[in-house]
Enzyme design. Structure first.
Site, short mmCIF file in Angstrom:
data_model
loop_
_atom_site.label_atom_id
_atom_site.label_comp_id
_atom_site.label_asym_id
_atom_site.label_seq_id
_atom_site.Cartn_x
_atom_site.Cartn_y
_atom_site.Cartn_z
N TYR A 31 0.74 -1.31 -0.04
CA TYR A 31 0.03 0.01 0.19
C TYR A 31 0.78 1.07 -0.12
O TYR A 31 0.23 2.35 -0.16
CB TYR A 31 -0.86 0.09 1.21
CG TYR A 31 -1.82 -1.15 1.15
CD1 TYR A 31 -2.70 -1.31 0.40
CD2 TYR A 31 -1.85 -1.95 2.27
CE1 TYR A 31 -3.85 -2.40 0.26
CE2 TYR A 31 -2.83 -3.17 2.45
CZ TYR A 31 -3.69 -3.22 1.36
OH TYR A 31 -4.46 -4.01 1.55
N HIS A 36 -4.35 5.90 -1.42
CA HIS A 36 -4.84 6.00 -0.06
C HIS A 36 -3.86 6.32 0.88
O HIS A 36 -4.39 6.81 2.04
CB HIS A 36 -5.73 4.64 0.11
CG HIS A 36 -7.06 4.93 0.79
ND1 HIS A 36 -7.87 6.02 0.83
CD2 HIS A 36 -7.98 3.81 1.19
CE1 HIS A 36 -8.93 5.63 1.20
NE2 HIS A 36 -9.11 4.47 1.46
N MET A 81 -6.17 -0.84 9.55
CA MET A 81 -6.41 -0.45 8.32
C MET A 81 -7.12 0.94 8.27
O MET A 81 -7.72 1.29 9.34
CB MET A 81 -7.44 -1.72 7.73
CG MET A 81 -6.48 -2.93 7.49
SD MET A 81 -4.97 -2.79 6.45
CE MET A 81 -5.59 -2.73 4.99
N ASN A 83 -10.17 2.03 7.54
CA ASN A 83 -11.60 2.25 8.23
C ASN A 83 -11.57 1.96 9.46
O ASN A 83 -12.47 2.42 10.28
CB ASN A 83 -12.38 1.36 7.45
CG ASN A 83 -12.23 -0.15 7.64
OD1 ASN A 83 -11.30 -0.38 8.27
ND2 ASN A 83 -13.06 -1.08 6.94
#
Length: 203
Positions: A31, A36, A81, A83
């Site tokens: 990631y 993001h 993560m 969220n």
């Protein structure tokens, strides 16, 4: 929530921490350079500027302490993560007794063109799940945020999760690198109580 009622300035914090500076992202190599993860990238750039290592594991985050604009700050990269970002932020707020108004979040925004900044004192999550988690758990949207534009989905049917977890092109990365520098500049102004100047300069 009654936890974050304003107090006299001297009673705001514990251990001298006056601000939380939070960069949102997802942990893990895969990631690292995705859309993001602009928040994490911004914290890394801030760490370079202030010659610190954001590697202390605490509050479900990687953390470091430093002085920014004359204020003692806890710099954070939540390792939940995206969220669940609010879990890390809430733990740090409670531990240091930081009011929500002294939380600054840096994150991505798909509603902005790549490299554009938007600075706000408060507001809705705008569909950003990390912001949503913080708002839901803290019970308030009254925190500063610096949003970095990562561009809209290529077409309406494109999967949103796939888009925000995609990597930047080489041309986009040049714009993002510049935006991250400006995001750190904006953070310095916000912490110096110059939010209006930051908004006028960077929005």
């Amino acid at each position: 929530m009654g936890l974050f009622v304003k107090k006299d300035k001297k009673e705001f914090t514990q251990n001298g921490i006056e601000w939380l500076v939070v960069g949102l992202g997802n942990p893990g190599i895969k990631y690292a350079l995705t859309r993001h993860n602009c928040g994490w990238m911004s914290i890394d750039r801030l760490a370079e500027r202030y010659h610190i290592e954001v590697n202390r594991v605490k509050f479900k985050a990687l953390c470091a302490e430093t002085e920014i604009s004359g204020k003692r700050c806890l710099v954070m990269k939540p390792t939940t993560m995206m969220n669940a970002s609010g879990e890390a932020v809430l733990e740090a707020m409670r531990f240091y007794k930081i009011p929500i108004e002294r939380v600054l979040v840096i994150c991505d925004d798909i509603s902005l063109d790549v490299g554009k900044l938007r600075i706000r004192r408060k507001g809705s999550d705008g569909g950003q799940k990390g912001l949503r988690s913080i708002i839901n758990l803290a019970g308030s949207d009254n925190f500063h945020r610096v949003k970095i534009g990562v561009g809209a989905k290529p077409h309406p049917d494109y999967d949103l999760a796939a888009w925000v977890l995609s990597s930047f092109t080489e041309a986009e990365m040049e714009k993002i690198s510049d935006a991250i520098d400006r995001a750190v500049d904006a953070a310095e102004l916000i912490i110096a109580s110059e939010t209006d100047e930051a908004m006028n300069k960077f929005n």
